[in-house]
Scaffold this active site. Structure first.
Site, PDB file in Angstrom:
ATOM      1  N   HIS A  54     -33.382  18.169 -33.397  1.00 12.16           N
ATOM      2  CA  HIS A  54     -34.196  16.962 -33.228  1.00 12.16           C
ATOM      3  C   HIS A  54     -33.789  15.974 -34.308  1.00 12.16           C
ATOM      4  O   HIS A  54     -33.320  16.360 -35.386  1.00 12.16           O
ATOM      5  CB  HIS A  54     -35.676  17.295 -33.381  1.00 12.16           C
ATOM      6  CG  HIS A  54     -36.245  18.083 -32.254  1.00 12.16           C
ATOM      7  ND1 HIS A  54     -37.584  18.100 -31.964  1.00 12.16           N
ATOM      8  CD2 HIS A  54     -35.656  18.899 -31.335  1.00 12.16           C
ATOM      9  CE1 HIS A  54     -37.817  18.875 -30.929  1.00 12.16           C
ATOM     10  NE2 HIS A  54     -36.653  19.375 -30.532  1.00 12.16           N
ATOM     11  N   GLU A  56     -35.417  14.321 -36.483  1.00 12.77           N
ATOM     12  CA  GLU A  56     -36.041  14.544 -37.788  1.00 12.77           C
ATOM     13  C   GLU A  56     -35.357  15.671 -38.557  1.00 12.77           C
ATOM     14  O   GLU A  56     -35.067  15.547 -39.741  1.00 12.77           O
ATOM     15  CB  GLU A  56     -37.523  14.902 -37.632  1.00 12.77           C
ATOM     16  CG  GLU A  56     -38.354  13.862 -36.940  1.00 12.77           C
ATOM     17  CD  GLU A  56     -38.501  14.107 -35.441  1.00 12.77           C
ATOM     18  OE1 GLU A  56     -37.484  14.366 -34.761  1.00 12.77           O
ATOM     19  OE2 GLU A  56     -39.638  14.028 -34.952  1.00 12.77           O
ATOM     20  N   CYS A  84     -42.946  16.545 -33.241  1.00 15.55           N
ATOM     21  CA  CYS A  84     -43.462  17.742 -32.585  1.00 15.55           C
ATOM     22  C   CYS A  84     -43.886  18.753 -33.662  1.00 15.55           C
ATOM     23  O   CYS A  84     -43.716  18.513 -34.860  1.00 15.55           O
ATOM     24  CB  CYS A  84     -42.389  18.343 -31.676  1.00 15.55           C
ATOM     25  SG  CYS A  84     -40.992  19.060 -32.581  1.00 15.55           S
ATOM     26  N   CYS A  87     -40.923  19.812 -36.004  1.00 18.64           N
ATOM     27  CA  CYS A  87     -40.542  18.758 -36.943  1.00 18.64           C
ATOM     28  C   CYS A  87     -41.643  18.490 -37.964  1.00 18.64           C
ATOM     29  O   CYS A  87     -41.357  18.271 -39.143  1.00 18.64           O
ATOM     30  CB  CYS A  87     -40.173  17.490 -36.183  1.00 18.64           C
ATOM     31  SG  CYS A  87     -38.677  17.714 -35.191  1.00 18.64           S
TER      32      CYS A  87
END
Length: 150
Positions: A54, A56, A84, A87
């Protein structure tokens, strides 16, 4: 010091790069306490065949490498979409000082939508949070991406 608007602008630039390579257009950028860019990233799940890639997480890894330290104390993470649970957990564990994000994620958000991992008092660190910065722009990129797939 960088403004929240400008920080999310850097993340939006990354999200546009993701869109160009057919990744979900989420971008992230990390700034040191003085407001200097340490790392920027976009989703790389498809390209890396990595479910943890992801924006992040990729940005956190790059910032840690840049600093030579896993602790990002005092740093600001700007991201185009509410993080999410994975993260949000990584943000807490990396000790990011401030989280700034654009659009809410009603389906998987963990910074107030479904869960609130970053403000959980049982955890040892809680970053400051600024939400809905340039939310319309951030959401529009995601809507464009998913509309093209329907």
């Amino acid at each position: 010091m960088i403004t929240d608007d400008a920080a999310v602008g850097v993340a939006l630039d990354q999200a546009r790069l993701a869109l160009a390579v057919d990744e979900v257009p989420i971008g992230a950028a990390i700034f040191d306490p003085a407001g200097r860019l340490l790392a920027a990233a976009h989703n790389e799940r498809e390209a890396a065949h990595d479910p943890t890639a992801h924006a992040e997480v990729v940005a956190l890894r790059r910032a840690g490498a840049q600093l030579g330290d896993w602790q990002l104390t005092g740093c600001t993470l700007a991201v185009t979409l509410e993080p999410c649970t994975m993260c949000a957990g990584a943000i807490v564990l990396s000790r990011v000082g401030r989280l700034v994000f654009g659009a809410w994620d009603a389906k998987a958000g963990a910074v107030g939508s479904l869960w609130d991992v970053v403000r959980d008092r049982r955890l040892n660190h809680r970053p400051e949070v600024a939400a809905q910065v340039r939310a319309t722009e951030c959401g529009a990129l995601l809507e464009q991406f998913f509309a093209a797939r329907r």
